[in-house]
Design a protein around this motif. Structure first.
Motif, PDB file in Angstrom:
ATOM      1  N   THR A 138      52.038  25.090  20.208  1.00  0.00           N
ATOM      2  CA  THR A 138      51.738  23.602  21.443  1.00  0.00           C
ATOM      3  C   THR A 138      50.936  22.754  20.905  1.00  0.00           C
ATOM      4  O   THR A 138      49.211  23.541  21.174  1.00  0.00           O
ATOM      5  CB  THR A 138      51.672  24.228  22.950  1.00  0.00           C
ATOM      6  N   PHE A 139      50.926  21.559  21.062  1.00  0.00           N
ATOM      7  CA  PHE A 139      49.530  20.674  20.663  1.00  0.00           C
ATOM      8  C   PHE A 139      48.932  20.346  21.658  1.00  0.00           C
ATOM      9  O   PHE A 139      49.512  20.367  22.337  1.00  0.00           O
ATOM     10  CB  PHE A 139      50.550  19.462  20.333  1.00  0.00           C
ATOM     11  N   THR A 140      47.803  20.495  21.466  1.00  0.00           N
ATOM     12  CA  THR A 140      46.436  20.634  22.692  1.00  0.00           C
ATOM     13  C   THR A 140      45.792  19.292  22.591  1.00  0.00           C
ATOM     14  O   THR A 140      44.929  18.547  23.396  1.00  0.00           O
ATOM     15  CB  THR A 140      46.179  21.117  23.016  1.00  0.00           C
ATOM     16  N   GLY A 141      45.975  18.407  20.958  1.00  0.00           N
ATOM     17  CA  GLY A 141      44.962  16.907  21.207  1.00  0.00           C
ATOM     18  C   GLY A 141      44.532  16.706  20.066  1.00  0.00           C
ATOM     19  O   GLY A 141      45.029  17.174  19.110  1.00  0.00           O
ATOM     20  N   SER A 142      43.687  15.559  19.563  1.00  0.00           N
ATOM     21  CA  SER A 142      43.471  15.684  18.315  1.00  0.00           C
ATOM     22  C   SER A 142      42.042  14.214  18.398  1.00  0.00           C
ATOM     23  O   SER A 142      42.037  13.838  19.724  1.00  0.00           O
ATOM     24  CB  SER A 142      44.631  14.347  17.742  1.00  0.00           C
ATOM     25  N   GLN A 143      41.941  14.294  17.603  1.00  0.00           N
ATOM     26  CA  GLN A 143      40.420  13.172  18.224  1.00  0.00           C
ATOM     27  C   GLN A 143      40.056  12.949  16.338  1.00  0.00           C
ATOM     28  O   GLN A 143      40.034  13.353  15.200  1.00  0.00           O
ATOM     29  CB  GLN A 143      38.909  14.345  18.285  1.00  0.00           C
ATOM     30  N   VAL A 144      39.841  11.790  16.380  1.00  0.00           N
ATOM     31  CA  VAL A 144      39.226  10.979  15.046  1.00  0.00           C
ATOM     32  C   VAL A 144      37.719  10.808  15.239  1.00  0.00           C
ATOM     33  O   VAL A 144      37.327  10.078  16.028  1.00  0.00           O
ATOM     34  CB  VAL A 144      40.329   9.394  15.253  1.00  0.00           C
ATOM     35  N   ASN A 145      37.770  10.886  14.527  1.00  0.00           N
ATOM     36  CA  ASN A 145      35.960  11.293  14.016  1.00  0.00           C
ATOM     37  C   ASN A 145      35.556  10.285  12.742  1.00  0.00           C
ATOM     38  O   ASN A 145      35.418  11.140  11.885  1.00  0.00           O
ATOM     39  CB  ASN A 145      35.081  12.187  13.927  1.00  0.00           C
ATOM     40  N   GLY A 146      35.503   9.009  12.425  1.00  0.00           N
ATOM     41  CA  GLY A 146      35.403   9.048  11.618  1.00  0.00           C
ATOM     42  C   GLY A 146      36.217   8.829  10.666  1.00  0.00           C
ATOM     43  O   GLY A 146      37.558   8.152  10.536  1.00  0.00           O
ATOM     44  N   GLU A 147      35.960   9.611   8.912  1.00  0.00           N
ATOM     45  CA  GLU A 147      36.808   9.930   7.662  1.00  0.00           C
ATOM     46  C   GLU A 147      37.815  11.114   8.308  1.00  0.00           C
ATOM     47  O   GLU A 147      38.271  11.089   7.274  1.00  0.00           O
ATOM     48  CB  GLU A 147      35.992   9.614   7.322  1.00  0.00           C
ATOM     49  N   SER A 148      37.327  11.682   9.461  1.00  0.00           N
ATOM     50  CA  SER A 148      37.778  12.695   9.598  1.00  0.00           C
ATOM     51  C   SER A 148      39.024  13.128  11.441  1.00  0.00           C
ATOM     52  O   SER A 148      38.603  12.164  11.821  1.00  0.00           O
ATOM     53  CB  SER A 148      36.888  14.076   9.953  1.00  0.00           C
ATOM     54  N   VAL A 149      40.162  13.507  11.191  1.00  0.00           N
ATOM     55  CA  VAL A 149      41.063  13.410  12.168  1.00  0.00           C
ATOM     56  C   VAL A 149      41.620  15.509  12.524  1.00  0.00           C
ATOM     57  O   VAL A 149      41.240  16.177  11.407  1.00  0.00           O
ATOM     58  CB  VAL A 149      42.646  13.004  12.051  1.00  0.00           C
ATOM     59  N   TRP A 150      40.274  15.444  13.785  1.00  0.00           N
ATOM     60  CA  TRP A 150      40.888  16.927  13.917  1.00  0.00           C
ATOM     61  C   TRP A 150      42.291  17.418  15.098  1.00  0.00           C
ATOM     62  O   TRP A 150      42.326  16.004  15.808  1.00  0.00           O
ATOM     63  CB  TRP A 150      39.712  17.470  14.715  1.00  0.00           C
ATOM     64  N   VAL A 151      43.257  17.983  14.793  1.00  0.00           N
ATOM     65  CA  VAL A 151      43.730  18.726  15.269  1.00  0.00           C
ATOM     66  C   VAL A 151      43.956  19.760  15.408  1.00  0.00           C
ATOM     67  O   VAL A 151      43.960  20.588  15.198  1.00  0.00           O
ATOM     68  CB  VAL A 151      45.462  18.129  14.162  1.00  0.00           C
ATOM     69  N   TYR A 152      44.429  20.079  16.882  1.00  0.00           N
ATOM     70  CA  TYR A 152      44.303  21.045  17.947  1.00  0.00           C
ATOM     71  C   TYR A 152      45.289  21.465  18.214  1.00  0.00           C
ATOM     72  O   TYR A 152      46.277  20.756  19.126  1.00  0.00           O
ATOM     73  CB  TYR A 152      43.266  21.361  19.282  1.00  0.00           C
ATOM     74  N   PHE A 153      46.111  22.326  18.003  1.00  0.00           N
ATOM     75  CA  PHE A 153      47.295  23.096  19.067  1.00  0.00           C
ATOM     76  C   PHE A 153      47.090  24.299  18.755  1.00  0.00           C
ATOM     77  O   PHE A 153      46.043  25.108  18.477  1.00  0.00           O
ATOM     78  CB  PHE A 153      48.435  23.164  18.009  1.00  0.00           C
ATOM     79  N   GLU A 154      48.054  25.775  19.322  1.00  0.00           N
ATOM     80  CA  GLU A 154      47.617  27.008  19.716  1.00  0.00           C
ATOM     81  C   GLU A 154      48.958  27.720  19.450  1.00  0.00           C
ATOM     82  O   GLU A 154      50.636  27.000  19.686  1.00  0.00           O
ATOM     83  CB  GLU A 154      47.292  27.049  21.499  1.00  0.00           C
ATOM     84  N   THR A 155      48.973  29.172  19.997  1.00  0.00           N
ATOM     85  CA  THR A 155      50.561  29.875  20.302  1.00  0.00           C
ATOM     86  C   THR A 155      49.958  30.811  20.849  1.00  0.00           C
ATOM     87  O   THR A 155      49.043  31.207  20.820  1.00  0.00           O
ATOM     88  CB  THR A 155      51.758  30.122  19.104  1.00  0.00           C
ATOM     89  N   GLY A 156      50.553  31.337  22.187  1.00  0.00           N
ATOM     90  CA  GLY A 156      50.693  32.149  23.083  1.00  0.00           C
ATOM     91  C   GLY A 156      51.724  33.636  22.702  1.00  0.00           C
ATOM     92  O   GLY A 156      52.672  33.248  21.980  1.00  0.00           O
ATOM     93  N   GLY A 157      51.237  34.379  23.983  1.00  0.00           N
ATOM     94  CA  GLY A 157      51.667  35.604  24.002  1.00  0.00           C
ATOM     95  C   GLY A 157      51.701  36.430  22.539  1.00  0.00           C
ATOM     96  O   GLY A 157      52.284  36.929  22.551  1.00  0.00           O
TER      97      GLY A 157
END
Length: 156
Positions: free
Chosen positions: A88-107
């Motif tokens: 499950t994709f929970t978000g992303s964040q562009v921070n200058g030269e880097s992109v942070w991508v957040y995802f998870e799985t439960g259970g």
């Protein structure tokens, strides 16, 4: 001796210059197990220009996050104890030269093995190197991915 120092200096300068022209392509993913919620949380860091080149969209546009989500879903597969897990994709964040991508799985109640297929940026950049660090109940495991080695598995 003076001639030797000149030759050595030129050699060192050539080596340093060769590094300055070489592009380095990598991504880093940190995986943390949250026991209270039985969730694996993923944080992936990529170069902004590299992911932008791969998905062919400017990171400053409104559709960037949706394309990053689609790209990660198509290029990262997870199996826990041999069973596929939905990310499950929970978000992303562009921070200058880097992109942070957040995802998870439960259970996720117990992990005997984790198998990951990670092809992030491998088709766009032949020398791409992806690292995944997993923290689970005090244990730390590291996986490496590159062209020809897109799948890796570790046991706990």
């Amino acid at each position: 001796m003076k001639k030797f120092l000149q030759i050595t200096g030129i050699f060192v300068l050539m080596i340093l210059m060769s590094f300055s022209f070489a592009d380095f392509y990598s991504s880093m993913t940190k995986v943390d197990y949250v026991e209270g919620s039985k969730t694996l949380k993923f944080k992936t860091k990529m170069n902004t220009q590299h992911i932008s080149d791969a998905i062919k969209i400017n990171p400053n546009t409104a559709g960037f996050e949706a394309e990053v989500k689609k790209y990660v879903n198509n290029n990262f597969d997870l199996y826990i104890n041999g069973s596929p897990k939905t990310l499950t994709f929970t978000g992303s964040q562009v921070n200058g030269e880097s992109v942070w991508v957040y995802f998870e799985t439960g259970g996720v109640t117990e992990i005997g093995s984790i198998k990951i297929k990670n092809t992030i940026l491998l088709s766009t950049f032949p020398k791409q190197f992806n690292i995944v660090n997993i923290a689970y109940k005090g244990n730390q495991k590291t996986m490496n991915f590159q062209r020809g080695k897109e799948v890796n598995e570790v046991s706990f």
